[in-house]
Design a protein around this motif. Structure first.
Motif, PDB file in Angstrom:
ATOM      1  N   PHE A   1      41.593  47.573  36.537  1.00 18.57           N
ATOM      2  CA  PHE A   1      40.565  46.550  36.339  1.00 18.57           C
ATOM      3  C   PHE A   1      40.747  45.300  37.209  1.00 18.57           C
ATOM      4  O   PHE A   1      39.783  44.631  37.537  1.00 18.57           O
ATOM      5  CB  PHE A   1      40.514  46.113  34.875  1.00 18.57           C
ATOM      6  CG  PHE A   1      39.953  47.160  33.942  1.00 18.57           C
ATOM      7  CD1 PHE A   1      39.404  48.340  34.431  1.00 18.57           C
ATOM      8  CD2 PHE A   1      39.977  46.969  32.572  1.00 18.57           C
ATOM      9  CE1 PHE A   1      38.899  49.304  33.589  1.00 18.57           C
ATOM     10  CE2 PHE A   1      39.468  47.927  31.712  1.00 18.57           C
ATOM     11  CZ  PHE A   1      38.931  49.091  32.225  1.00 18.57           C
ATOM     12  N   GLU A   2      42.000  44.976  37.555  1.00 18.40           N
ATOM     13  CA  GLU A   2      42.260  43.694  38.217  1.00 18.40           C
ATOM     14  C   GLU A   2      41.750  43.647  39.661  1.00 18.40           C
ATOM     15  O   GLU A   2      41.185  42.655  40.083  1.00 18.40           O
ATOM     16  CB  GLU A   2      43.762  43.399  38.217  1.00 18.40           C
ATOM     17  CG  GLU A   2      44.345  43.194  36.827  1.00 18.40           C
ATOM     18  CD  GLU A   2      43.727  42.025  36.096  1.00 18.40           C
ATOM     19  OE1 GLU A   2      43.511  40.977  36.734  1.00 18.40           O
ATOM     20  OE2 GLU A   2      43.443  42.162  34.891  1.00 18.40           O
ATOM     21  N   GLU A   3      41.997  44.705  40.396  1.00 22.03           N
ATOM     22  CA  GLU A   3      41.693  44.711  41.838  1.00 22.03           C
ATOM     23  C   GLU A   3      40.423  45.500  42.120  1.00 22.03           C
ATOM     24  O   GLU A   3      40.272  46.619  41.645  1.00 22.03           O
ATOM     25  CB  GLU A   3      42.850  45.379  42.607  1.00 22.03           C
ATOM     26  CG  GLU A   3      44.158  44.656  42.501  1.00 22.03           C
ATOM     27  CD  GLU A   3      44.149  43.338  43.248  1.00 22.03           C
ATOM     28  OE1 GLU A   3      43.467  43.250  44.280  1.00 22.03           O
ATOM     29  OE2 GLU A   3      44.799  42.398  42.764  1.00 22.03           O
ATOM     30  N   ARG A   4      39.556  44.931  42.948  1.00 16.24           N
ATOM     31  CA  ARG A   4      38.317  45.653  43.264  1.00 16.24           C
ATOM     32  C   ARG A   4      38.623  46.929  44.055  1.00 16.24           C
ATOM     33  O   ARG A   4      37.959  47.938  43.872  1.00 16.24           O
ATOM     34  CB  ARG A   4      37.322  44.780  44.017  1.00 16.24           C
ATOM     35  CG  ARG A   4      37.749  44.257  45.363  1.00 16.24           C
ATOM     36  CD  ARG A   4      36.552  43.827  46.198  1.00 16.24           C
ATOM     37  NE  ARG A   4      35.892  42.627  45.723  1.00 16.24           N
ATOM     38  CZ  ARG A   4      36.243  41.381  46.074  1.00 16.24           C
ATOM     39  NH1 ARG A   4      37.234  41.199  46.896  1.00 16.24           N
ATOM     40  NH2 ARG A   4      35.597  40.341  45.628  1.00 16.24           N
TER      41      ARG A   4
END
Lengths: 248, 201
Positions: free
Chosen positions: A82-85
């Motif tokens: 979820f954190e990094e695109r």
């Protein structure tokens, strides 16, 4: 009919009010679909997020039936993306490509093992680290499906040296000299795909690798079935292109 | 096969009720029977309320919320903070946040999340209007309150890409241990998210 297997969740389609049709990449039974009762409830959806590792039991009266899955969560890792695109784009691209190119119910253990290892890499490392592995995984998929690339020698001269192009028609490597007259029509061969000549992948190489595999997956696997490269996979190439522009 | 004991109109009522969430054919039959037995106190007022709601229903042209006026009551509320916009996937999410009374700004309802499987592309969501609202100026913070699912977070990252050119502060909801949740019963994904989002105590 009944079997149990390890699997990776690829997608879930809501069926009725609370059930879902799960698409999973299993170790020994290939890409397999089945109904999960309660799969679309909030509890079920939490388990059936793409990328999660699960243990499945499939039951059906006849082998041709869709059948029912009972699912147990083995490893929840969806939230790690979820954190990094780029991580999320990698997960979506992997699930979309596996869903689009692998035939249903045909065992491809190497594809499963590769996908599982790749997901672990995507969850824990940056795009520059897992990007080349993604390209290798897609080349592995092409091999599994009988469309292997020949990147060991030049298709024209037979030399194993100075290979920098790939023929978009045959999937065979072409050396710098032999490819010079046709350079506008040939695909770039990134150095990280050259086995013993392997080097560090920069943003340029990564983009070339993703364009290379997308071309052959589309031309050899998807177009004959009147399908195109999934949108999620295009987004991954776009992200690599953006990374290249930013590094310039 | 035995024919239906009820007339065509009643069968139609049962059929439509069975399409509601939580109701199957049998429970729809029971609900229809309850309505028919209480014709004056339940059936007619319900039919009247539904007709009025159907006639008055509007989708807010500003935020995409469902209301009986356009702009909706939340967009017209002068007390609400206009600089902060909370983006949600669905009207149900907006109602949940309003129930909790934790947010006093404006909303924007997308009408779903990006999903290649269901063919939901950015064009099918209420994104252009959000970009217009931000472009028009006045927004100081955009809160991306998407679901903690792969689809929800993919939508959030897509919006982040589209919004970051405007130079507005963009935030998102925290992920982690729910209130009343016991660590022993939480899945690894939630625990992992909670550890990543830990803060100084």
């Amino acid at each position: 009919m009944e079997w149990s297997d390890d699997a990776i969740v690829l997608s879930l389609r809501t069926h009725g009010e609370t059930s879902g049709i799960l698409e999973a990449l299993t170790r020994a039974h290939g890409r397999h679909l089945g109904m999960v009762r309660g799969g679309s409830t909030s509890k079920g959806r939490a388990v059936l997020q793409p990328g999660n590792r699960i243990t499945l039991t499939w039951r059906a009266r006849l082998p041709d039936h869709l059948g029912n899955f009972t699912v147990e969560l083995a490893k929840s890792r969806a939230s790690d993306f979820f954190e990094e695109r780029a991580s999320l784009a990698g997960l979506n691209a992997l699930a979309a490509i596996a869903g689009a190119v692998l035939p249903e119910r045909e065992p491809h253990e190497a594809a499963f093992e590769g996908a599982d290892a790749l997901l672990e890499m995507i969850a824990a490392h940056g795009f520059a680290d897992w990007g080349p592995l993604f390209v290798h995984w897609e080349i592995g998929l092409l091999n599994e499906l009988g469309f292997g690339l020949d990147l060991a020698r030049c298709a024209a001269t037979g030399t194993p040296d100075d290979l920098i192009y790939v023929s978009p028609r045959t999937g065979r490597a072409v050396s710098r000299d032999a490819g010079a007259p046709y350079r506008g029509r040939l695909l770039s061969l990134p150095a990280f795909l050259l086995g013993r000549q392997a080097g560090e992948a920069n943003a340029d190489d990564l983009l070339a690798g993703l364009q290379l595999t997308a071309h052959f997956l589309e031309q050899w696997v998807l177009t004959p079935h009147n399908r195109a490269i999934p949108e999620a996979r295009i987004r991954l190439t776009d992200l690599a292109a953006r990374g290249m522009r930013e590094s310039d | 096969m035995a024919g239906s004991p009820a007339g065509q109109e009643i069968e139609r009522l049962i059929q439509l009720l069975s399409k509601l969430p939580g109701l199957g054919p049998r429970s729809a039959r029971r609900a229809a029977l309850a309505l028919l037995k209480k014709r004056e106190t339940l059936l007619e007022p319900l039919a009247d309320a539904m007709a009025k709601a159907a006639a008055a229903l509007r989708t807010c042209s500003e935020c995409g919320n469902l209301d009986t006026t356009d702009p909706c009551a939340l967009c017209r509320d002068p007390v609400r903070e206009t600089g902060v916009i909370c983006v949600v996937e669905d009207v149900a999410d907006l109602w949940a946040l309003e129930r909790a009374s934790v947010f006093r700004g404006k909303y924007h309802v997308l009408g779903g999340a990006l999903s290649a499987l269901d063919g939901i592309t950015p064009e099918r969501l209420n994104m252009p209007r959000l970009l217009q609202r931000v472009k028009a100026g006045g927004a100081t913070e955009i809160i991306l309150a998407m679901n903690a699912t792969v689809e929800g977070q993919t939508t959030a990252h897509y919006l982040l890409d589209a919004l970051e050119t405007f130079g507005v502060k963009i935030t998102r909801l925290a992920h982690g241990v729910p209130v009343g949740g016991e660590l022993d019963y939480l899945d690894e994904g939630t625990l992992s998210a909670a550890f990543k989002a830990r803060r100084v105590f």
